[in-house]
Design a protein around this motif. Structure first.
Motif, PDB file in Angstrom:
ATOM      1  N   ASP A 193      58.648  15.444  57.733  1.00 37.40           N
ATOM      2  CA  ASP A 193      59.803  14.910  56.999  1.00 37.40           C
ATOM      3  C   ASP A 193      60.894  14.379  57.934  1.00 37.40           C
TER       4      ASP A 193
ATOM      5  N   SER B  66      59.482   2.912  60.569  1.00 34.59           N
ATOM      6  CA  SER B  66      59.967   1.700  59.910  1.00 34.59           C
ATOM      7  C   SER B  66      59.018   0.544  60.197  1.00 34.59           C
TER       8      SER B  66
ATOM      9  N   ILE C 157      60.288  12.641  60.654  1.00 40.38           N
ATOM     10  CA  ILE C 157      59.828  11.428  61.334  1.00 40.38           C
ATOM     11  C   ILE C 157      59.964  10.228  60.402  1.00 40.38           C
ATOM     12  N   ASP C 158      60.655   9.203  60.877  1.00 40.19           N
ATOM     13  CA  ASP C 158      60.859   7.981  60.097  1.00 40.19           C
ATOM     14  C   ASP C 158      60.169   6.817  60.803  1.00 40.19           C
TER      15      ASP C 158
ATOM     16  N   GLN D 165      58.317   5.625  55.120  1.00 37.79           N
ATOM     17  CA  GLN D 165      58.119   6.951  55.676  1.00 37.79           C
ATOM     18  C   GLN D 165      56.626   7.214  55.685  1.00 37.79           C
ATOM     19  N   SER D 166      56.038   7.369  56.891  1.00 38.05           N
ATOM     20  CA  SER D 166      54.603   7.584  56.975  1.00 38.05           C
ATOM     21  C   SER D 166      54.314   9.064  56.784  1.00 38.05           C
ATOM     22  N   ARG D 167      53.632   9.387  55.691  1.00 37.75           N
ATOM     23  CA  ARG D 167      53.359  10.786  55.377  1.00 37.75           C
ATOM     24  C   ARG D 167      51.866  11.078  55.324  1.00 37.75           C
TER      25      ARG D 167
ATOM     26  N   SER E 211      65.919   9.079  67.416  1.00 37.24           N
ATOM     27  CA  SER E 211      66.650   9.984  66.520  1.00 37.24           C
ATOM     28  C   SER E 211      68.090  10.164  66.993  1.00 37.24           C
TER      29      SER E 211
ATOM     30  N   ILE F 166      60.342   4.053  65.374  1.00 33.85           N
ATOM     31  CA  ILE F 166      59.878   5.402  65.053  1.00 33.85           C
ATOM     32  C   ILE F 166      60.984   6.360  65.487  1.00 33.85           C
TER      33      ILE F 166
ATOM     34  N   SER G 235      61.448  -0.100  54.894  1.00 38.02           N
ATOM     35  CA  SER G 235      61.270   1.052  55.770  1.00 38.02           C
ATOM     36  C   SER G 235      60.335   2.016  55.078  1.00 38.02           C
TER      37      SER G 235
ATOM     38  N   GLY H 267      63.037  10.301  65.034  1.00 36.37           N
ATOM     39  CA  GLY H 267      62.922  11.708  64.654  1.00 36.37           C
ATOM     40  C   GLY H 267      61.847  12.485  65.374  1.00 36.37           C
TER      41      GLY H 267
END
Length: 437
Positions: free
Chosen positions: A398, A403, A400-401, A419-421, A437, A341, A417, A343
């Motif tokens: 946006d 994986s 936060i990544d 991106q949890s939105r 990050s 995780i 990977s 960002g």
């Protein structure tokens, strides 16, 4: 003089830490009684006195509270709906035994049974979806046919935060979900009883009441069907004065019909083509992070005010300001191993972001269940306007990544990977994952 103690029955990874902090701020010594205190990580982290006791056994709780009175002056007793809503009814029984302020156990019990709740609401003329009660697969099929597809199939008792709740558009889906509920995978704390409901469509709202007053109304968005997994909550809901009044009036009608009106209650509604329709009444404070949103939006701390009510102090529910606060709940879009995780610190640094919190650490497995347990974390933002708050939220999310490596399929490892939105209602929180990050 003996220290004043606040007894909390069971815990909550969401609201629990807020109650601990508020209790201490009010000069109270918080003590938790739980069947398994170890499941609430914040108890050890905050150094809270935690006592193992069978919280489904009223006599055992009375004995423990009586023992504690030898050391402390018990100022009040409250609790959390864990492992199910009936715990809050037990809290009412305990308060009655020790002559302390508390909710009506009879009202809470009848509210926790969704079938009885709907009967009482219907008798009072409160608008609700058509419903039937079933006890086996044949009953469910008959009920679905009588109401007409699509239907919502759910446990009649329990089923917090959409657990065991599913939209069924086809006969096969009804059979599949019924088999799941009755097949041993869903945990029943009593004899299985299934509620089959008409599928009501419309914008979702949640009315938060305290006593006999509507304190705040939120709007919310769900993820894709067939599950009812929350993505976002916003306070205040963008409503006209007429819409606000209609939702408020229906919400207060629910309190009267169910014999509620002591302390906090949250009421789920949909605004359909016929106006507001009540989906569910929960005789307790809404789960976190909604209480945080209300405090950001209006300056009203419902956790502190609830404790004041519990210990017999005067409450203050007057709004101190007016802002827009919203939460985006982060949810994995696939099953697999949560690898990384990144960002989080960048997202938290965005101007207007009030909180970024994660509930799981890498490396842990993620298995989606279609309810609150799917949630990985949340982002909360606040600003003077709805449009500005939405921009802030999206900007932070946006960054936060998340994986996730899917579980091995047929012996071969597949990586991706994601991106949890999106997200669900608030879940239990773990230690914050390391920000890469």
């Amino acid at each position: 003089m003996a220290r004043r103690a606040l007894i909390m029955v069971e815990g909550s990874m969401g609201n629990g830490p807020l109650y601990v902090q508020a209790a201490r701020h009010l000069g109270l010594h918080p003590i938790t009684l739980a069947a398994d205190p170890a499941q609430y990580g914040y108890l050890a982290g905050e150094g809270i006195d935690a006592i193992r006791v069978d919280t489904e056994n009223l006599d055992a709780l009375i004995r423990e509270c009586s023992r504690l009175r030898g050391t402390y002056r018990i100022a009040g007793i409250t609790g959390f709906p864990t492992p199910d809503e009936s715990v809050y009814a037990t809290v009412g029984d305990l308060c009655g035994y020790f002559d302390l302020p508390g909710p009506s156990p009879a009202s809470v019990k009848q509210c926790c049974d969704k079938f009885i709740q709907r009967q009482l609401l219907a008798e009072a003329g409160v608008p609700i979806p058509a419903y039937r009660l079933a006890v086996d697969a044949a009953d469910v099929d008959t009920c679905a046919a009588e109401i007409g597809l699509p239907v919502v199939v759910k446990p009649a008792v329990g089923g917090q935060s959409s657990t065991g709740v599913r939209l069924c558009r086809e006969v096969d889906e009804v059979a599949e979900h019924t088999a799941y509920l009755l097949g041993g995978k869903h945990i029943w704390r009593s004899s299985p009883r299934i509620l089959v409901e008409e599928f009501a469509e419309g914008q979702f709202y949640c009315a938060n009441t305290f006593g006999n007053d509507v304190i705040a109304i939120a709007s919310a968005k769900f993820g894709p069907p067939p599950h009812f997994v929350f993505l976002e909550y916003t306070h205040p809901a963008p409503l006209t004065d007429v819409e606000y009044k209609r939702i408020s009036n229906v919400s207060l009608s629910c309190l009267r019909a169910l014999g509620l009106g002591w302390g906090p209650t949250n009421i789920d509604l949909l605004w359909t083509k016929h106006g507001p329709v009540v989906i569910e009444v929960n005789p307790r404070l809404a789960g976190a992070p909604e209480s945080k949103l209300i405090q950001l939006a209006y300056g009203v701390d419902l956790v502190t005010e609830h404790i004041k009510l519990v210990i017999g102090d005067k409450c203050c529910l007057q709004r101190r300001h007016s802002r827009t606060a919203a939460v985006r709940l982060l949810n994995a879009d696939r099953d697999g191993n949560l690898d990384r995780i990144a960002g989080v610190s960048r997202a938290a640094a965005v101007s207007g972001v009030a909180e970024v919190e994660l509930y799981q650490e890498p490396v842990t497995p993620v298995v989606r269940r279609g309810d609150y347990r799917d949630c990985i974390g949340h982002v909360i933002a606040s600003s003077p306007s709805l449009a500005q708050t939405e921009v802030i939220l999206q900007r932070a999310v946006d960054l936060i990544d998340i994986s996730i490596t899917p579980f091995a399929a047929h012996g071969e490892q597949k990586s991706a990977s994601a991106q949890s939105r999106s997200g669900s209602s608030f879940a239990g929180r773990g230690n914050q994952a390391e920000d890469q990050s």
